[in-house]
Structure formats: C-alpha cells, structure tokens
Design an enzyme around this catalytic site. Structure first.
Site, PDB file in Angstrom:
ATOM      1  N   HIS A 286       0.849  -1.188   0.000  1.00  0.00           N
ATOM      2  CA  HIS A 286       0.000   0.000   0.000  1.00  0.00           C
ATOM      3  C   HIS A 286       0.883   1.237   0.000  1.00  0.00           C
ATOM      4  O   HIS A 286       1.919   1.271   0.673  1.00  0.00           O
ATOM      5  CB  HIS A 286      -0.892  -0.030   1.257  1.00  0.00           C
ATOM      6  N   ARG A 350      -2.704   1.082  -4.522  1.00  0.00           N
ATOM      7  CA  ARG A 350      -2.466  -0.355  -4.539  1.00  0.00           C
ATOM      8  C   ARG A 350      -2.565  -0.862  -5.967  1.00  0.00           C
ATOM      9  O   ARG A 350      -3.076  -0.185  -6.852  1.00  0.00           O
ATOM     10  CB  ARG A 350      -3.495  -1.083  -3.663  1.00  0.00           C
ATOM     11  N   LYS A 353      -5.921  -0.613  -8.463  1.00  0.00           N
ATOM     12  CA  LYS A 353      -6.824   0.357  -7.871  1.00  0.00           C
ATOM     13  C   LYS A 353      -6.773   1.657  -8.680  1.00  0.00           C
ATOM     14  O   LYS A 353      -5.896   1.873  -9.521  1.00  0.00           O
ATOM     15  CB  LYS A 353      -6.454   0.625  -6.410  1.00  0.00           C
ATOM     16  N   ASP A 356      -6.010   8.342  -7.079  1.00  0.00           N
ATOM     17  CA  ASP A 356      -6.663   9.081  -5.993  1.00  0.00           C
ATOM     18  C   ASP A 356      -5.723  10.208  -5.585  1.00  0.00           C
ATOM     19  O   ASP A 356      -4.521   9.984  -5.375  1.00  0.00           O
ATOM     20  CB  ASP A 356      -6.936   8.140  -4.811  1.00  0.00           C
ATOM     21  N   CYS A 358      -5.097  11.701  -2.873  1.00  0.00           N
ATOM     22  CA  CYS A 358      -4.343  11.625  -1.618  1.00  0.00           C
ATOM     23  C   CYS A 358      -3.001  10.940  -1.794  1.00  0.00           C
ATOM     24  O   CYS A 358      -2.059  11.203  -1.048  1.00  0.00           O
ATOM     25  CB  CYS A 358      -5.163  10.932  -0.541  1.00  0.00           C
ATOM     26  N   TYR A 359      -2.899  10.072  -2.819  1.00  0.00           N
ATOM     27  CA  TYR A 359      -1.619   9.383  -3.033  1.00  0.00           C
ATOM     28  C   TYR A 359      -0.581  10.285  -3.683  1.00  0.00           C
ATOM     29  O   TYR A 359       0.570   9.873  -3.857  1.00  0.00           O
ATOM     30  CB  TYR A 359      -1.846   8.103  -3.832  1.00  0.00           C
ATOM     31  N   ASP A 422     -10.231  13.808  -4.261  1.00  0.00           N
ATOM     32  CA  ASP A 422      -9.749  12.529  -4.783  1.00  0.00           C
ATOM     33  C   ASP A 422      -9.652  12.580  -6.308  1.00  0.00           C
ATOM     34  O   ASP A 422      -8.602  12.396  -6.913  1.00  0.00           O
ATOM     35  CB  ASP A 422     -10.717  11.448  -4.294  1.00  0.00           C
ATOM     36  N   ASP A 429     -12.445  17.677   0.707  1.00  0.00           N
ATOM     37  CA  ASP A 429     -12.474  17.494   2.157  1.00  0.00           C
ATOM     38  C   ASP A 429     -11.104  17.871   2.702  1.00  0.00           C
ATOM     39  O   ASP A 429     -10.124  17.956   1.949  1.00  0.00           O
ATOM     40  CB  ASP A 429     -12.842  16.047   2.521  1.00  0.00           C
ATOM     41  N   HIS A 432      -8.068  15.295   1.894  1.00  0.00           N
ATOM     42  CA  HIS A 432      -7.488  15.380   0.557  1.00  0.00           C
ATOM     43  C   HIS A 432      -6.826  16.733   0.315  1.00  0.00           C
ATOM     44  O   HIS A 432      -5.805  16.816  -0.373  1.00  0.00           O
ATOM     45  CB  HIS A 432      -8.559  15.109  -0.498  1.00  0.00           C
TER      46      HIS A 432
END
Length: 508
Positions: A286, A350, A353, A356, A358-359, A422, A429, A432
């Site tokens: 992850h 991951r 997936k 996003d 946040c990554y 995201d 939010d 993020h």
C-alpha cells in the site's frame, strides 16, 4: 481504509462535476450525471498538452472486470479536465489551471470553525482535522499562529493522564491521533503549544506500546502495524524522548532493549513479494505504508545507508548499491513507478486500484527520500542532480509533470466550495486538501540530503528543499506552494523550532 492512517467514508461521497462516466470504487455501479457551473473568463489558447496525458493507453486487456470498468470510467472522467475541454475552467497555455489559493484557504479556515451536525462521524478524528487544516494552510502560505491558544486548550482536553492523545474528549489514546496532535501543535509553534504535551506520560505510554518483534501497537490492546513504527519514530525524535524502555514494557528483557530496538528490522519484514510495503509482514502493499517505511528508516539512519545509494559502473550506467540493510530499493522503485497512471498522471495506492489525489502525498512523497538516498550526501556548491557522465537524473524518477497536471486539473474542487479532492467525481475534504497540496509541494521541489552526523542508528540528517525548475514550467510561479520537511511533513522551520526547544530540555 485507503489512506494509511485514516480516511472516513463520510469524506468519500460523490460530487458530480461534468457530463462524464464517473467511477465509484466503493460500489459496483457506474453512472452518468451532469452539473452546471457559473461561467468564468474564457481560457487562454492551449498550445501544448502531451499525448501521454490526453490519450488512453494503446494496449488494453479485452477481458472486462469490475476493476477494468472502473478504470475505464476514471480515464473517461478525467480526460476532459486533462485535455483542457472544461468550459468553466481557465487554463494556461500548457493546459493547466491556476491554483485557486484563496478559495482553498477559505475552505480550510471554515473547517477550523464550528462544523455542522453531519461531521459527527469525525468526532474520533479531531486531531486529524486540526493537522490537515493547519498543515494545508501552511503549505498555502498562511500564518496559523492565531490558532495557537484554541489549539492548546483543545489538545489539553484530549490528552490522557496515562499518556498520549485520544481522537476526542475522553477517548482512548491512539498513536495516530497523538502523531496528528503533536504535529498540529508543532505547526502553530510557541512555548505554550510545546509545554501542553506531557512528555513523561507520553514516553511511558510509548513504552507500553513497544512490542518484542520491534514494532508498536497503535493503542493499548490495538493492532501492530507499520503506521506505529513511523508515528513512534516521529514522536520520539521530535520531542527528544528518552530511548530507554521502562521495565514494565512488553518488549523489556534483561538485554535492556530500547524503543528503537528491532524497529528497522520490523520495517524490513513488511516489504512483500511485490516490492511494496504492507501494514504488517505478509500483507498487501500500500502506498501509505511505503511512505511510513521510508519515513521511519530516514529517522533511524541516514537514507543512503538505510535505503540504498547509487554508484557509477562501466559505460556510464548506474547501479543501486547492495549495501542497503533494510529495503530492496530496486523492487520498491518498480512498485512505486507502477502506481503512476497515464493518462491521469496521478497515483493509485495499490495494484489494480484507481488513481486518488491523496496518493500525491503517500506515494509522491516517497520519491524525494528515495532520490536523496540514491544521490547520498551532497553540497549545494555544485550540481548534484546527476552523477557525472550518467544519463539518469535522480530528481526525475517519476513524472512530476504528470502529477502536477493531475493535481491542478483534476484535484481542485472548481465549485465555490474550494478545497482539493480525490478525483473530479468526488467532493473536497480537509484530508485530501492537505495531502494533495503536500504532493504538489513535493513535485514542485527538489530534496537533497546535505549532511548526516554519524554512521549508526539515530543519525540526524539535514535536507535542502529547493524549487524544482523545469523548461518549460507548466504552471505559473505564483502557483508554487511552500516546501515542507520531507520526513516529518510540517514546515521545515517549525520542525527545527520544536526539535531545538526540546533538545534544550533533556530528560523530563
């Protein structure tokens, strides 16, 4: 939990933005919606958007699965933003919008005030809300010292006499919440913020979390995972806590181990067959856990010794040294590289997936530490971007341009709400907003390892974080956000202040 530390479901609600197929990774449904925005000024004429970010992959697996359909929908969702085709967004000549700094600042300030009733689901995550908002404001260049007094009183109400901070008033102490609260206090700075922390009780509590296998529990009776390794390492070094273990610790033996005994070895066992890092040995890799591993090891020792260092071999090729003690860095680089998507440009957390925002932090901020470790200690008196004669630029191991495009094109909530998100089909939010801005900062700056004060464990390393200048630079200079410490992820000056304060106060 897609974010490593904490990511509530209430922050992952869909927020339709344009007419497009939208992806929802939390369900099996694909849906089409439309929304209306107020028109803005006409965009500049876009002259150059590379095909890599405007064209879907030429090689595609024809076997359809839920994952492949969601990926297709995500690409379709993002492409209008990446190709500068959204009428209500003003793009520059490179197809990149400006950072809506003032709107994002208002969004974060609003979340530091009284929140509506639907935020009750975040009652156990108050320290995180404080850290996300304060750190995001700092990245945007806002002075947050005015929040100090209220933050100190809030922190005092959540601190337990047994040590550490809970997620809310009366809640059990948790290592992640303690990490977030201490970072928030460090960001506002000042003696009142530092002194509210009960270091003696915190040290005793950390001793109770230390395990014989080298790791840390997240709470008394809680899980042992790599988040605990990183959070504990940050708290111990930031607050200058003693390394000695109390005799009542579960990890205590006659050999007198300390809080860091076996910690690096625990991190090493979390690297799995993919090359990435899992929460616990034998788990799924992850992105957030990769960052926790690198951050922890960077605290325990100089990165070029705990990760890997490059050396020049024959024919101007570079090889990663096999002397790294704790990580198989070539395999980790391979796994991290596979997390960046095209045409989106952002990262997933991951295998199989979706991208996003946040990554941008959790995966994107792994690269500065890896790049610094490969280059090793350097001097700013000469160019350290490359080994002489080599074709590899240490600071271009991933596509900075791709990540910046994803963040500024797809990661900004373009409604009046503001904040970061995201992907276009999600609402903004604080979580993020903090981590997308952190990823933007990382992509806009170069991290160099300057010095390391020793050869063993607990060697303190100094970094230089300076602007990364490309030609052409696809974003305007006014859209560059502030640099941040590459290990602790608070402003570098604030990290130095809090460390200096507690270094002058040995013991309790």
């Amino acid at each position: 939990m897609a974010a490593g530390f904490f990511r509530p479901d209430s922050m992952n609600r869909s927020s339709p933005r344009v007419q497009a197929g939208l992806a929802n990774e939390d369900s099996d449904s694909l849906f089409t919606v439309s929304a209306i925005y107020e028109p803005e000024e006409a965009p500049e004429e876009v002259q150059m958007v590379p095909d890599l970010f405007t064209t879907r992959p030429p090689i595609r697996d024809t076997f359809a699965t839920t994952s492949s359909m969601l990926q297709d929908a995500t690409e379709i969702e993002c492409l209008p933003f990446l190709t500068a085709e959204i009428d209500f967004i003003r793009y520059n000549q490179y197809g990149v919008p400006h950072l809506d700094r003032e709107r994002h600042i208002r969004f974060l300030r609003k979340h530091l005030g009284k929140l509506p009733s639907q935020y009750v689901s975040l009652d156990a995550s108050r320290p995180w809300m404080l850290y996300w908002c304060l750190n995001g404001l700092s990245l945007l260049g806002t002075d947050v010292s005015s929040y100090r007094d209220n933050l100190v009183e809030t922190a005092r109400s959540m601190q337990n006499s047994t040590g550490g901070f809970g997620g809310g008033i009366g809640h059990q102490s948790h290592l992640a919440c303690t990490y977030a609260m201490v970072l928030a206090l460090s960001i506002v700075g000042g003696e009142a913020a530092y002194e509210v922390i009960d270091r003696r009780a915190l040290w005793k509590w950390l001793c109770s979390l230390k395990q014989p296998d080298g790791g840390f529990r997240m709470s008394v009776g809680g899980e042992v995972d790599i988040r605990g390794a990183y959070c504990a390492a940050v708290l111990i070094t930031l607050l200058n806590l003693p390394l000695d273990l109390s005799p009542g610790s579960p990890a205590w033996t006659d050999g007198r181990p300390d809080l860091f005994t076996g910690l690096a070895e625990y991190v090493r066992r979390c690297q799995n067959f993919e090359g990435g890092i899992s929460a616990q040995p034998g788990g799924e890799a992850h992105g957030a856990y990769a960052f926790c591993a690198l951050g922890c090891l960077a605290i325990l020792g100089a990165p070029h010794r705990t990760f890997a260092r490059a050396y020049q071999s024959r024919k101007n090729t570079l090889t990663l040294s096999s002397e790294s003690r704790y990580l198989d860095v070539p395999r980790l680089i391979s796994w991290l590289s596979s997390r960046q998507h095209a045409p989106e440009g952002g990262f997933s957390g991951r295998t199989n997936k979706l991208v996003d925002g946040c990554y941008s932090h959790w995966v994107g901020c792994c690269w500065p530490l890896i790049e610094a470790s490969i280059a090793g200690p350097s001097s700013l008196m000469f160019d350290v971007n490359k080994i002489k004669g080599a074709d590899v630029d240490f600071h271009d191991l991933y596509s900075r341009e791709g990540l910046i495009r994803y963040i500024l094109c797809c990661g900004q909530d373009q409604s009046k709400r503001g904040g970061m998100r995201d992907k276009p089909s999600k609402s903004s939010d604080p979580y993020h907003t903090c981590y997308v801005l952190s990823g933007l900062s990382s992509a806009q700056h170069i991290t160099r390892l300057l010095t390391s004060d020793g050869e063993g464990m607990m060697t303190h390393s100094e970094y230089d974080v300076s602007p990364h200048v490309e030609n052409p630079q696809i974003y305007d200079e006014e859209d560059r956000v502030n640099p941040t410490d590459p290990v602790y992820f608070i402003p570098e000056g604030k990290r130095k202040e809090v460390m200096s304060y507690f270094l002058s106060k040995p013991g309790f």
